[in-house]
Design an enzyme around this catalytic site. Structure first.
Site, mmCIF file in Angstrom:
data_model
loop_
_atom_site.group_PDB
_atom_site.id
_atom_site.type_symbol
_atom_site.label_atom_id
_atom_site.label_comp_id
_atom_site.label_asym_id
_atom_site.label_seq_id
_atom_site.Cartn_x
_atom_site.Cartn_y
_atom_site.Cartn_z
ATOM 1 N N ASP A 294 0.687 -1.325 -0.077
ATOM 2 C CA ASP A 294 0.128 0.006 0.001
ATOM 3 C C ASP A 294 0.858 1.241 0.081
ATOM 4 O O ASP A 294 2.009 1.199 0.090
ATOM 5 C CB ASP A 294 -0.984 -0.126 1.191
ATOM 6 C CG ASP A 294 -2.165 0.795 1.092
ATOM 7 O OD1 ASP A 294 -3.107 0.607 1.843
ATOM 8 O OD2 ASP A 294 -1.970 1.736 0.200
HETATM 9 C C1 GLC Z 1 -4.324 4.397 -0.067
HETATM 10 C C2 GLC Z 1 -5.305 3.192 0.091
HETATM 11 C C3 GLC Z 1 -5.253 1.957 -0.768
HETATM 12 C C4 GLC Z 1 -5.426 2.569 -2.164
HETATM 13 C C5 GLC Z 1 -3.914 2.952 -2.283
HETATM 14 C C6 GLC Z 1 -3.554 4.027 -3.856
HETATM 15 O O1 GLC Z 1 -3.790 4.588 0.801
HETATM 16 O O2 GLC Z 1 -5.049 2.366 1.317
HETATM 17 O O3 GLC Z 1 -6.494 1.543 -0.509
HETATM 18 O O4 GLC Z 1 -5.504 1.522 -3.264
HETATM 19 O O5 GLC Z 1 -3.330 4.056 -1.277
HETATM 20 O O6 GLC Z 1 -4.511 5.216 -3.848
#
Ligand code: GLC
Length: 753
Positions: A294
């Site tokens: 993430d």
């Molecule tokens: C965010 C979220 C995740 C998302 C990623 C990209 O922090 O936790 O669900 O897909 O970043 O935007």
């Protein structure tokens, strides 16, 4: 208003039969391409030859995932692309921006490796559908497959080839804002939606599809205190029984990638958890796709306190099994030195690069990097009429009728004056929900507009906000009360702003924000019948409203067709069929509260020495599976295919459901299971099947639900998954607390032996 039925969906949902058998090899029913090891992809020779020619920097470049800046790739990052030091972008979308980035990669870098172009297409790209929690309220996985299919088509036309969805985190704590993005508290329901969305996004990964990402692996929804990103500490049994099944099903359904969660589990952050990412995901489950962290979760291993530097964090994550580093650039900037110093095996880097290239190969990017994306294709498909109709159909199915005293609803055509009140009745932004991709407020049909369009000539619809969503001012009450007093009925739309749920949006209470409840009281005091429409991203604990508002609709955030969907149900064009995918508490003090709980040695009772609160019943305000209709359904004639079966037998459960009212309606027949005595404490109920049943007035029909051995099994004391002998009960009914009861035995050996 029938939703399109997806032919391949039953086969996919059949994947669930092996849902809980982690130690057995996945059944052959798993989709072939999902498990094809990288060495078998047709482009294997291409991947081998690329790998052989890549420098270490180019290899680590493939593991580097960089965010765009307001939907385009920054100039400096395009320079990195030319150097072969970017494997993909996220949040670069729109045919123009994506073609530019792809062209730089393919035509201006040494090896011409195309880019992954990821985006959070969570519940729609430009056509925003109901939020996933609302979609789960439909209990209609085919609907989720259809919206995912449509969202993929829109996103692919805009050059996106990878989505960071489905989010499948089980959530038992409504303080956690991301409960809005998932399918609620139940692993069985959540698994069905996970499979459906993976298939909707990916289909056969041809044109008009995107690679799906199941997230956030794992147990992100179990954050202590419901506080986002917070510590998670739970037993392996709870992990496997409650939080892992939707991920397992997504892997069986062929999901292309997995995203690690920000949280730790029992002291080990998911992004550094080799047991989770390698032993379980790849070893036990046979996942062959790509693991992506993430956002900056690799670098955050320092904050977690398990890495003393960004380089140490990068090494930990790569060795645990994280292939792509989203946005922290730890891999790109710190791992070359570690490899050259012999502190990190280059073979480990090669394995990760091979999986990234394998994902690009599955998408066909080496053959066609642009996959048909173009401004014309984009213009032709976004917000198409059929897509809006799908959004409206799903919105209608998602609405849960929580209460309807004296059948106040549906509103009849005899109404002269309707007062539409509340701070969310005219909102265009909030119905899109907290995570709405390329959706635009301008596309939204508000509740006010939906009612205005529905009311006939010679009638009047009067509007007043009454108050803000979170403000303290009651100055607007008088105007709202005056309109209510002068109306035949008042429709009061209250709830949360979209940004009060979603990521980093946990709340310490489950009340209506601001002075909204006071507005409800003031409008209710006029004596005009009040229909309370809730617009929110999490269950709200509203005991006063539950007692005093004669009718309550839970609408969650329904997307671009909010107003039409709400009007279709308000005025009875369609009877509401939604059922709660989460428990609604009486108070935040009850949290966590969920239906598939254990009995404890002293279950709640009237005696003092039992598990209860002094000041509140232990039961929820509205239970899991709850939802009313504009008609009545009678359950009768429960039949079990056997009173006694062996541990490998299947039980068929039949029941007759009759629509005893005067309106056509759909009932969601639910089957729950209870093991009377197990080697470990059994849940008091477990959802084990359900069926949507459309019935004409007076029509009765028998429906059959099948209990496969895998659904009967549990993790015993030694964590072995098995079907245990003993007495079991089934409950078949309209929700998790009512229904007809049946009983059967499972013997240690097949009966008749
Ligand atoms: C965010 C979220 C995740 C998302 C990623 C990209 O922090 O936790 O669900 O897909 O970043 O935007």
């Amino acid at each position: 208003m029938a939703l399109p039925r997806i032919a391949w969906l039953p086969a996919v949902l059949g994947l669930l039969t092996g849902l809980d058998t982690p130690r057995s090899h996945p059944p052959a029913t798993r989709r072939a391409h999902a498990t094809r090891p990288a060495t078998q992809v047709p482009e294997a020779r291409l991947i081998d030859s690329l790998l052989a020619r890549m420098t270490l920097e180019e290899k680590l470049g493939q593991l580097n995932l960089v965010a765009g800046v307001s939907d385009t790739a920054a100039t400096a990052d395009l320079a990195l692309v030319r150097q072969g030091r970017v494997g993909g972008f996220l949040s670069v979308f729109g045919a123009g921006a994506t073609r530019t980035a792809q062209r730089v990669a393919v035509e201006q870098s040494r090896l011409g490796i195309p880019l992954l172009l990821g985006y959070d297409v969570i519940h729609g790209f430009r056509t925003i559908f109901p939020i996933p929690l609302a979609e789960a309220s439909t209990w209609d996985p085919a609907a989720a497959a259809a919206t995912a299919r449509t969202a993929a088509r829109e996103a692919a036309a805009a050059g996106v080839n990878w989505t960071f969805a489905p989010m499948v985190d089980i959530a038992r704590d409504p303080r956690w804002g991301r409960i809005a993005e998932g399918s609620g508290e139940d692993p069985y329901l959540g698994s069905l939606f996970a499979a459906a969305r993976v298939q909707g996004f990916q289909a056969e990964l041809g044109s008009g599809t995107v690679l799906a990402t199941v997230k956030h692996f794992a147990a992100y929804g179990a954050a202590e205190g419901g506080r986002d990103y917070n510590t998670v500490d739970l037993s392996e049994r709870t992990l496997r029984e409650i939080y892992l099944p939707p991920f397992r099903t997504a892997v069986r359904a062929g999901v292309g990638s997995v995203m690690t969660s920000f949280n730790e589990i029992g002291g080990i952050p998911s992004t550094a958890n080799g047991w989770l990412l390698t032993n379980l995901l790849r070893g036990e489950w046979g996942f062959r796709g790509l693991v992506v962290s993430d956002w900056t979760a690799v670098a955050e291993l320092e904050q977690h306190g398990v890495a003393g530097s960004r380089a140490a964090a990068g090494a930990l994550a790569l060795e645990a099994g994280v292939d792509m580093d989203m946005q922290s650039r730890s891999y790109l900037e710190t791992l070359p030195a570690l490899v050259r110093a012999g502190r990190l095996r280059e073979a480990m880097v090669d394995e990760a690069v091979r999986r990234v290239l394998g994902a690009k190969a599955r998408l066909g990017l080496f053959a066609d990097p642009y996959r048909g994306a173009s401004p014309d294709a984009e213009r032709a498909i976004l917000l198409a009429p059929a897509t809006r109709q799908l959004a409206r159909d799903v919105a209608v199915e998602a609405i849960v009728l929580l209460k309807n005293d004296r059948d106040l609803l549906p509103l009849t055509g005899k109404l002269r004056t309707v007062a539409v009140l509340g701070p969310l009745a005219e909102s265009k932004e909030d119905p899109l929900g907290p995570w709405h991709g390329a959706g635009r407020a301008q596309d939204v049909v508000t509740v006010l507009r939906g009612i205005q369009e529905r009311m006939g000539p010679g009638t009047s619809v009067r509007y007043a906000a009454g108050c803000d969503i979170a403000g303290t001012s009651t100055a607007g009450f008088a105007a709202a009360v005056a309109l209510a007093r002068a109306a035949d009925v008042a429709v009061l739309v209250l709830g949360e702003a979209a940004e009060m749920s979603g990521e980093a949006a946990s709340r310490s209470t489950l009340d209506l924000p601001g002075v909204q409840e006071q507005l409800l009281e003031a409008v209710g005091a006029t004596g005009t019948p009040v229909v309370l429409g809730l617009m929110n991203g999490r269950p709200l604990a509203l005991p006063w409203a539950a007692e005093h508002a004669p009718a309550i609709l839970e609408t969650w955030f329904l997307g671009v067709e909010t107003g039409h969907g709400v009007a279709d149900v308000l005025f009875g064009d369609v009877s509401p069929s939604g059922k709660l995918p989460v428990t609604v508490p009486r108070s935040v003090g009850q949290v966590p509260i969920y239906y598939n709980h254990k009995n404890s040695g002293r279950p709640p009772g009237s005696e003092k020495w039992t598990s209860k609160y002094l000041d509140l019943p232990a039961t929820p305000l509205y239970p899991f599976g709850w939802g009313l209709s504009y008609t009545r359904f009678r359950y009768s004639n429960l039949r079990l295919s056997a009173a006694r079966l062996g541990p490998a037998d299947t039980l068929r459960v039949q029941v007759t459901v009759t629509n005893t009212g005067a309106r056509a309606a759909t009932e969601i027949v639910q089957l729950y299971l209870r093991q009377d005595v197990g080697s470990v404490t059994p849940a008091v109920r477990r959802l084990a099947g359900f069926r949507r049943l459309a019935l004409a007035p007076g029509e009765g029909r028998s429906v059959e639900l099948v209990l496969a051995p895998e659904q009967l099994g549990v993790y015993g004391r030694d964590m072995t998954f098995a079907v245990e002998p003993g007495t079991y009960h089934v409950f078949v009914g309209p929700n998790s607390v009512e229904g007809l009861e049946g009983r059967f035995e499972i013997s240690a050996t097949p009966p008749g032996d």
